[in-house]
Write a protein that holds these residues in place. Structure first.
Motif, short mmCIF file in Angstrom:
data_model
loop_
_atom_site.label_atom_id
_atom_site.label_comp_id
_atom_site.label_asym_id
_atom_site.label_seq_id
_atom_site.Cartn_x
_atom_site.Cartn_y
_atom_site.Cartn_z
N LEU A 46 2.24 6.29 -11.57
CA LEU A 46 0.95 5.65 -11.78
C LEU A 46 -0.11 6.74 -11.85
CD1 LEU A 46 0.88 2.60 -9.33
CD2 LEU A 46 1.52 2.63 -11.74
N SER B 198 -6.30 -0.02 -10.42
CA SER B 198 -6.10 0.70 -11.67
C SER B 198 -7.24 0.44 -12.64
CB SER B 198 -4.77 0.30 -12.30
OG SER B 198 -4.56 0.97 -13.51
N TYR C 136 1.93 6.62 -7.14
CA TYR C 136 0.91 7.59 -7.57
C TYR C 136 1.38 9.01 -7.26
CZ TYR C 136 -2.94 4.46 -8.89
OH TYR C 136 -3.75 3.56 -9.54
N PRO D 23 2.08 -2.99 -8.32
CA PRO D 23 0.87 -2.61 -7.58
C PRO D 23 -0.33 -3.43 -8.05
CG PRO D 23 2.07 -0.67 -8.28
CD PRO D 23 2.72 -1.84 -8.97
N GLN E 279 0.83 -1.20 0.00
CA GLN E 279 0.00 0.00 0.00
C GLN E 279 0.87 1.26 0.00
OE1 GLN E 279 -2.33 -1.39 3.49
NE2 GLN E 279 -4.15 -0.90 2.27
N THR F 238 2.39 1.61 -3.47
CA THR F 238 1.39 2.09 -4.42
C THR F 238 1.19 3.60 -4.27
OG1 THR F 238 0.24 -0.05 -4.39
CG2 THR F 238 -1.03 1.87 -5.14
N GLY G 97 -3.37 4.48 -1.75
CA GLY G 97 -3.07 3.10 -1.38
C GLY G 97 -3.92 2.58 -0.23
#
Length: 396
Positions: A58, A97, A53, A92, A46, A49, A122
């Motif tokens: 991402l 997504s 981002y 991830p 998490q 991720t 996340g």
């Protein structure tokens, strides 16, 4: 061989490589698409991720108001996937997504404000509730139903092969809402809270010894009306649209093949045959050279397909040919590695005598899954034969 070598993407690749080296989780990543094995790994995934981002690696193709990057080059997504794979870092979870792309293109503003920030942070892990026991490669045959009852949808049925289902807070669900419509037309998409009464998740113990997939059962699960994504009957369109937005899988597959070949060469140096390193044998070197040629051919196939997609000239053969080539070659390389290790090749991780820490035994056991997940090799061959080459359809 790297996609975008010698282009402006190289500077971006260097940035991503440095970021991954300094931020990636430290836990061991096994072959294939795997789930965290414990709460500590989940927390790290998490955090990882959220970092990706926040850095714009991402979600760069999202609208700016939800964190997207202005002027985003979609080819950068391939580079990010390649560099994560090259660092042997965990990818991830894809469920978030996929759900995000469905929500961005078909969701209400309320849904976007509710779900998208927590995907980026996340905090909320999502799973993909698509496949069923009798609806895998033929997903449109799914039988899970969602029946409207006043201000709610009542869901009944079963899903299977649900990666991260036991960790997920939400599920991106496809269910049949119109049993009388043609099978592709009667499906709708939903955002499902995995903690609702009637949702039961059962982890599946796999050949690898881990539980990455799950069965998920729905027994009169009541979803609020606003859990519907898009309009009733749009599920097939929504699913295919969101899947089409996931573009980095090709680059990841190519890098994994390249790294597997390097690991295979290292294995041939480590193990002995007839009292000398296996790599000194002509037959072993010839086999390795053959694999290398196939890896490079797969890379060229994948990169050419990406270039066609970039130019708006994608062909129906591109994705299935790349997927088929990768999955079958990956399986043959894993099989050869286990045979090259001899009797020690069957030893698993944790055994002090295991070759390469048991890495190849795990890869071999998982490799078959790649030939099934995302459309089996048989389905891929049918698509290539019937849709791309115009051969007669297989008798139904």
């Amino acid at each position: 061989m790297e996609f975008g070598a010698g282009t402006p993407l190289e500077e971006f690749r260097g940035q991503v490589r440095a970021f991954v080296a300094s931020h990636a989780p430290g836990y061991k990543v096994r072959a294939g698409v795997r789930s965290p094995e414990n709460a500590a790994e989940l927390k790290e995934l998490q955090r990882w991720t959220a970092d990706l981002y926040a850095a714009g690696y991402l979600g760069a193709d999202w609208p700016e108001e939800y964190g997207g990057v202005p002027g985003h080059d979609p080819l950068r997504e391939f580079v990010v996937g390649e560099e994560i794979a090259r660092a042997r870092a965990p990818m991830p979870a894809s469920g978030g997504s996929l759900a995000a792309h469905a929500l961005i293109q078909f969701g209400t503003e309320k849904q976007k404000r509710r779900y998208l920030p927590r995907i980026r942070s996340g905090e909320d892990l999502w799973c993909q509730l698509f496949s069923e026991p009798d609806a895998g490669s033929d997903l449109a045959s799914l039988r899970t139903t969602a029946v409207r009852d006043g201000d709610e949808w009542v869901v009944n049925g079963q899903k299977v092969w649900t990666t991260n289902g036991h960790w997920a807070r939400y599920g991106y669900l496809l269910a049949r809402t119109d049993p009388d419509a043609p099978k592709h037309k009667g499906i709708s998409a939903f955002a499902l809270d995995m903690r609702l009464p009637g949702v039961q998740v059962r982890p599946l113990r796999e050949l690898t010894g881990t539980s990455d997939f799950n069965e998920v059962f729905f027994d009169d699960v009541r979803l609020p009306a606003d859990a519907l994504i898009g309009e009733p009957g749009q599920g097939w369109l929504i699913a295919n649209t969101s899947l089409a937005e996931e573009r980095n899988g090709v680059g990841v597959s190519v890098v994994r093949l390249q790294m597997a070949w390097e690991d295979l060469v290292a294995l041939a140096r480590e193990v002995t045959m007839d009292g000398r390193p296996a790599l000194e044998r002509d037959d072993v070197r010839q086999r390795l050279a053959g694999f290398r040629a196939e890896v490079d051919a797969c890379a060229l196939l994948a990169h050419t397909s990406m270039a066609r997609w970039r130019a708006g000239r994608a062909r129906v053969i591109d994705a299935p040919a790349t997927k088929l080539t990768f999955s079958e070659l990956n399986l043959r390389m894993a099989e050869y590695a286990v045979s090259l290790a001899g009797a020690l090749g069957v030893l698993t991780e944790g055994d002090p005598d295991a070759v390469a820490g048991g890495r190849w035994q795990d890869a071999y056991l998982y490799a078959r899954a790649y030939t099934i997940a995302g459309g089996s090799s048989e389905i891929m061959r049918n698509i290539i034969a019937e849709r791309a080459l115009g051969l007669p359809r297989e008798p139904r």
